[in-house]
Write a protein that holds these residues in place. Structure first.
Motif, mmCIF file in Angstrom:
data_model
loop_
_atom_site.group_PDB
_atom_site.id
_atom_site.type_symbol
_atom_site.label_atom_id
_atom_site.label_comp_id
_atom_site.label_asym_id
_atom_site.label_seq_id
_atom_site.Cartn_x
_atom_site.Cartn_y
_atom_site.Cartn_z
ATOM 1 N N TYR A 115 -21.851 -34.746 -27.620
ATOM 2 C CA TYR A 115 -22.428 -34.152 -26.392
ATOM 3 C C TYR A 115 -21.832 -34.790 -25.127
ATOM 4 C CZ TYR A 115 -26.100 -31.540 -28.869
ATOM 5 O OH TYR A 115 -26.780 -30.666 -29.662
ATOM 6 N N THR B 276 -29.792 -40.285 -20.192
ATOM 7 C CA THR B 276 -30.280 -39.960 -21.531
ATOM 8 C C THR B 276 -31.218 -41.048 -22.060
ATOM 9 O OG1 THR B 276 -28.202 -38.834 -21.945
ATOM 10 C CG2 THR B 276 -29.480 -39.446 -23.888
ATOM 11 N N ASN C 155 -31.659 -35.827 -20.613
ATOM 12 C CA ASN C 155 -31.550 -35.542 -22.048
ATOM 13 C C ASN C 155 -32.423 -36.496 -22.861
ATOM 14 O OD1 ASN C 155 -29.148 -33.900 -21.305
ATOM 15 N ND2 ASN C 155 -28.303 -35.943 -20.922
ATOM 16 N N PRO D 291 -30.667 -31.539 -25.056
ATOM 17 C CA PRO D 291 -29.975 -31.643 -23.761
ATOM 18 C C PRO D 291 -30.750 -30.907 -22.659
ATOM 19 C CG PRO D 291 -28.793 -30.139 -25.252
ATOM 20 C CD PRO D 291 -30.055 -30.551 -25.956
ATOM 21 N N SER D 292 -30.567 -31.376 -21.442
ATOM 22 C CA SER D 292 -31.143 -30.729 -20.250
ATOM 23 C C SER D 292 -32.629 -30.420 -20.375
ATOM 24 C CB SER D 292 -30.391 -29.424 -19.942
ATOM 25 O OG SER D 292 -29.031 -29.682 -19.852
#
Ligand code: BES
Ligand code: ZN
Ligand code: ZN
Length: 497
Positions: A101, A16, A70, A61-62
């Motif tokens: 998350y 992330t 992320n 996200p993703s």
């Protein structure tokens, strides 16, 4: 949690990426962000998904962008009106978003943090504090969670941002957070598990490995030292009292120390003037003054500040046992002054009177005391401002300066001659209760002033409103637990004398 600085050239293993943005005149500022993320932030702003204000976080996200799965955007508001509290708030909200998350390995962009905040070093420190203090959770007595959330923050930037001063700032943030969390844990631990003896032992244990010297007096020594207030309150029953002394010498021996005194009432039932039972459990927090002074001393020692400091924490329970103070009883303080106990629930001032008298004998440069002293300060200032009382306006200016720097809120309340008159006793020199209604925090401070010699600068901090349950004001503090208020300001103040 883990916080570290690393060069962007080193191999990135996080899933992330966190980038910061700011806003100015209804426009988003995305300076310093990689092109693709700039576009993402601008589009999100246009669509109303991201406002860029402080505490505004957007998790994508993703997304698979810039080599990260992320992307998280963090608003820092308008840079002009920003202070370090904004960074703490932003880091706290970020922590909560990451937790929801379940994102655990995070790279935080130092380039964008620098661009959108005023001073990178201060921001790094505040970032660590905001995240770590939000992670604090008093769950020692709950069933262990199987997979407790822990995050790893990798503060990444080009080599020129990974300086010695950036490392120092990171380290300061870690130390401050740790010491504030020690103080919170002392406050949150209930009376049966946080007795005066345990408080003293924990202070000594935490001091290990630093230059702090901890001395603890037991009941016999307290009696021998003529601490009639501390001894008197302790006679109500419960575990034996302690008087905790902490000393740290980081400057020349000739330099007078800055002195901190903290109310360490490990449980306040009110004594014979017993409190109503609803909410009485909250009186486990009545040692937060002591806890926060201990936290301050640990921080000063672990930061290895070049200052001389000393702290005194009188600690006892206030219980209604057969030997307890009775309304009307007269106690003799260490400095010889005698006090009529008209309300046994006004016990904080009785234990502080001995500690303050003792502190004066050491001729310190200045004395700061912290105490959850009066319910009245909560009526006056709520849970967002600590009430400060001093006989010297010049000293208050210094306190305000320190508090502005740390972004802790303080407000000066009056301490006048007539408050002193209100504390005169009928059958002793002093009474522990005012003879008039109202201004209960000022009269309490006036009582204390009888135990501080006039030539010693002194300020009293009534933290009854700010020591716990401040989560509705400060997102990095627990909504029900201890906050660790004034530790940051006290550390700052220790450097100013
Ligand atoms: N520990 C309390 C003050 C307090 C009250 C702290 C509520 C936090 C929340 C203190 O010992 C006390 O009981 N003070 C009395 C003084 C009064 C009897 C003169 C008070 O404030 O009511
Ligand atoms: Zn009380
Ligand atoms: Zn109390």
């Amino acid at each position: 949690m883990k916080f570290q600085l690393s060069k962007s050239s080193s191999k990135i293993s996080s899933e992330t990426l966190v980038e910061f943005v700011s806003v100015n005149k209804n426009k988003i500022n995305t300076e310093g962000l990689p092109k693709s993320i700039k576009d993402l932030a601008s589009a999100s702003f246009r669509d109303g998904l991201l406002k860029g204000n402080v505490k505004d976080i957007k998790v994508f996200p993703s997304l698979n962008m810039e080599g990260y799965k992320n992307i998280v955007l963090v608003g820092l508001g308008n840079k002009k009106n920003q202070n370090i509290e904004c960074i703490r708030f932003a880091a706290s909200s970020l922590y909560s978003a990451l937790k929801s998350y379940n994102l655990r390995k995070v790279d935080v962009s130092l380039t964008s943090l620098q661009k959108h905040s005023k001073n990178l070093g201060d921001s790094i420190k505040a970032f660590v504090e905001g995240a770590e203090l939000t992670h604090y959770n008093f769950d020692d007595y709950k069933p262990k969670a199987k997979d407790k959330y822990e995050a790893e923050f990798n503060l990444v930037g080009p080599a020129k941002l990974i300086s010695k001063s950036a490392k120092d700032s990171l380290n300061e943030g870690i130390i401050m957070s740790e010491c504030i969390m020690v103080a919170r844990r002392l406050g949150d631990t209930p009376g049966n598990l946080m007795t005066p003896e345990i408080l003293a032992k924990t202070a000594a244990k935490e001091a290990k490995g630093s230059k702090l010297k901890v001395t603890v007096w037991d009941k016999a020594r307290i009696k021998k030292e003529r601490m009639g207030g501390l001894l008197g309150v302790s006679l109500g029953g419960g575990p034996d009292p302690r008087f905790i002394i902490m000393e740290y010498k980081g400057a020349a021996a000739s330099k007078k120390p800055v002195c901190f005194v903290g109310k360490g009432l490990t449980f306040d039932s009110g004594g014979i003037s017993i409190k109503p039972s609803g909410g009485m459990h909250e009186m486990k927090y009545d040692m937060c003054g002591g806890a926060n002074v201990i936290g301050t001393m640990l921080a000063i020692a672990r930061l290895k500040l070049k200052v001389n400091v000393v702290a005194y924490v009188p600690s006892t329970e206030n219980m209604p046992g057969p030997m307890a103070n009775k309304p009307g009883d007269i106690l003799t303080a260490r400095n010889g002054k005698q006090v009529e106990v008209l309300n046994t629930d006004a016990e904080g001032r009785l234990i502080l009177m001995d500690a303050l008298s003792y502190a004066c004998e050491k001729k310190p440069a200045v004395i700061f005391d912290a105490a959850t002293l009066t319910g009245a300060v909560i009526m006056a200032l709520g849970n967002s401002f600590t009430g400060v009382f001093t006989r010297e306006d010049k000293l208050y200016s210094k306190i305000k300066k320190a508090a502005d720097k740390t972004c802790e809120r303080v407000w000066q309340l009056p301490l006048m001659e007539h408050h002193m008159n209100d504390m005169k006793g009928t059958h002793a020199e002093l009474s522990n209760m005012s003879s008039f209604r109202g201004a209960g925090s000022s009269t309490a401070a006036a009582f204390l002033s009888n135990f501080v010699e006039e030539d010693i600068p002194w300020a009293h901090f009534d933290i009854a409103g700010t020591a716990w349950k401040v989560g509705n004001r400060l997102n990095y503090c627990p909504s029900k637990g201890a906050s660790g208020s004034m530790i940051r300001t006290f550390v700052e103040l220790s450097k100013m004398f």
